[in-house]
Design a protein around this motif. Structure first.
Motif, short mmCIF file in Angstrom:
data_model
loop_
_atom_site.label_atom_id
_atom_site.label_comp_id
_atom_site.label_asym_id
_atom_site.label_seq_id
_atom_site.Cartn_x
_atom_site.Cartn_y
_atom_site.Cartn_z
N PHE A 194 10.65 -8.48 -0.35
CA PHE A 194 10.80 -7.66 -1.55
C PHE A 194 10.54 -6.19 -1.23
N LEU A 195 9.51 -5.91 -0.44
CA LEU A 195 9.21 -4.52 -0.09
C LEU A 195 10.35 -3.89 0.71
N LEU A 196 10.95 -4.63 1.62
CA LEU A 196 12.10 -4.11 2.37
C LEU A 196 13.27 -3.84 1.44
N ARG A 197 13.47 -4.71 0.48
CA ARG A 197 14.53 -4.51 -0.52
C ARG A 197 14.30 -3.23 -1.30
N GLU A 198 13.07 -3.01 -1.73
CA GLU A 198 12.76 -1.80 -2.48
C GLU A 198 12.95 -0.54 -1.63
N SER A 199 12.61 -0.64 -0.36
CA SER A 199 12.82 0.50 0.54
C SER A 199 14.31 0.78 0.72
N PHE A 200 15.10 -0.27 0.90
CA PHE A 200 16.55 -0.10 1.06
C PHE A 200 17.16 0.59 -0.15
N HIS A 201 16.67 0.25 -1.33
CA HIS A 201 17.21 0.83 -2.56
C HIS A 201 16.57 2.17 -2.92
N ASN A 202 15.86 2.75 -1.94
CA ASN A 202 15.27 4.09 -2.10
C ASN A 202 14.21 4.14 -3.21
N ARG A 203 13.57 3.00 -3.45
CA ARG A 203 12.49 2.99 -4.44
C ARG A 203 11.12 3.04 -3.77
#
Length: 240
Positions: free
Chosen positions: A205-214
């Motif tokens: 989830f954290l990697l996903r948030e990083s990818f989406h610039n959040r």
């Protein structure tokens, strides 16, 4: 400010009595039930819950995710109904976005069918947040998300963790061992395994948030470091 997230995972065993009822066998006919299922992985209603593990995280003032607590409810101490009631209470109290890996296909349907078997009401799961709606914004299934909702693109949790270079499942463990551990009464080991899957899902989830610039790179590292600190802090929390 984003809503809190509750990452959760379930561990289950085959409910021989459910198989027997479905196929009009005597409920004590374990051999007959096993013969019907064979080596196939049965649909969610045929599974009995033996563990639910969860991780609650909030988005803090530093624009990073911070783990509030981790909880594990397992059959070594609680009945299946009590496991579900404990989980429902946690969801109701926090009002989170649920985060799972393959939760749409398995975990949530399993929770729903077992709750109905025990005649439990899932008020917050249905009426308040409607986690079961196909397009609900209150549930993020990372398996579906990473596969762009294409079944041909789906990979297992441990596979995607290894591919992306993050810590995955507890070494030497997989879902196939849960039944044997439950039969031997080692529910604490099941709890640790389930909690490990939750931690792996949170890392994704954290990697996903990083990818989406959040999450900035600094916030990503702070969130990751916070997870490891929380796991050390909360070791043994809940019923595990």
């Amino acid at each position: 400010m984003p809503k809190p997230i509750l990452v959760f995972d379930c561990e289950t065993v085959l409910d021989h009595a459910a198989v027997a009822r479905a196929h009009r066998l005597d409920e004590n006919d374990v051999v007959g039930a096993k013969a019907i299922i064979g080596e196939e992985f049965p649909p969610p209603p045929y599974h009995a819950l033996v563990c639910i593990s969860a991780l609650l995280a909030v988005y803090d003032d530093d624009r990073a995710w911070k783990v509030q607590e981790t909880r594990t409810f397992h059959a070594g101490i609680l009945t299946e109904g009590q496991i579900l009631e404990s989980f429902f209470e946690l969801v109701s109290f926090t009002g989170p976005i649920l985060v799972t890996y393959n939760g749409s296909s398995f975990d949530l349907p399993a929770v729903r069918s077992r709750a109905m078997l025990h005649r439990l009401q899932g008020l917050h799961l249905t009426l308040v947040s409607n986690y079961f709606h196909r397009f609900s914004e209150n549930h993020i299934d990372l398996c579906d998300d990473f596969a762009s909702f294409n079944n041909r693109n789906r990979v297992k949790l441990d596979e995607i963790c290894r591919i992306l270079g993050v810590e995955g499942k507890v070494a030497g463990m997989n879902g196939a061992r849960v039944g044997d551990l439950a039969a031997s009464g080692d529910f604490a080991a099941i709890g640790r395994y389930c909690a490990g899957d939750v931690a792996a899902t949170y890392r994704l989830f954290l990697l996903r948030e990083s990818f989406h610039n959040r999450l900035t790179p600094e916030a990503l590292k702070a969130s990751q470091d916070g997870l490891e600190a929380a796991l050390a802090r909360d070791q043994g929390n809940g019923c595990a």
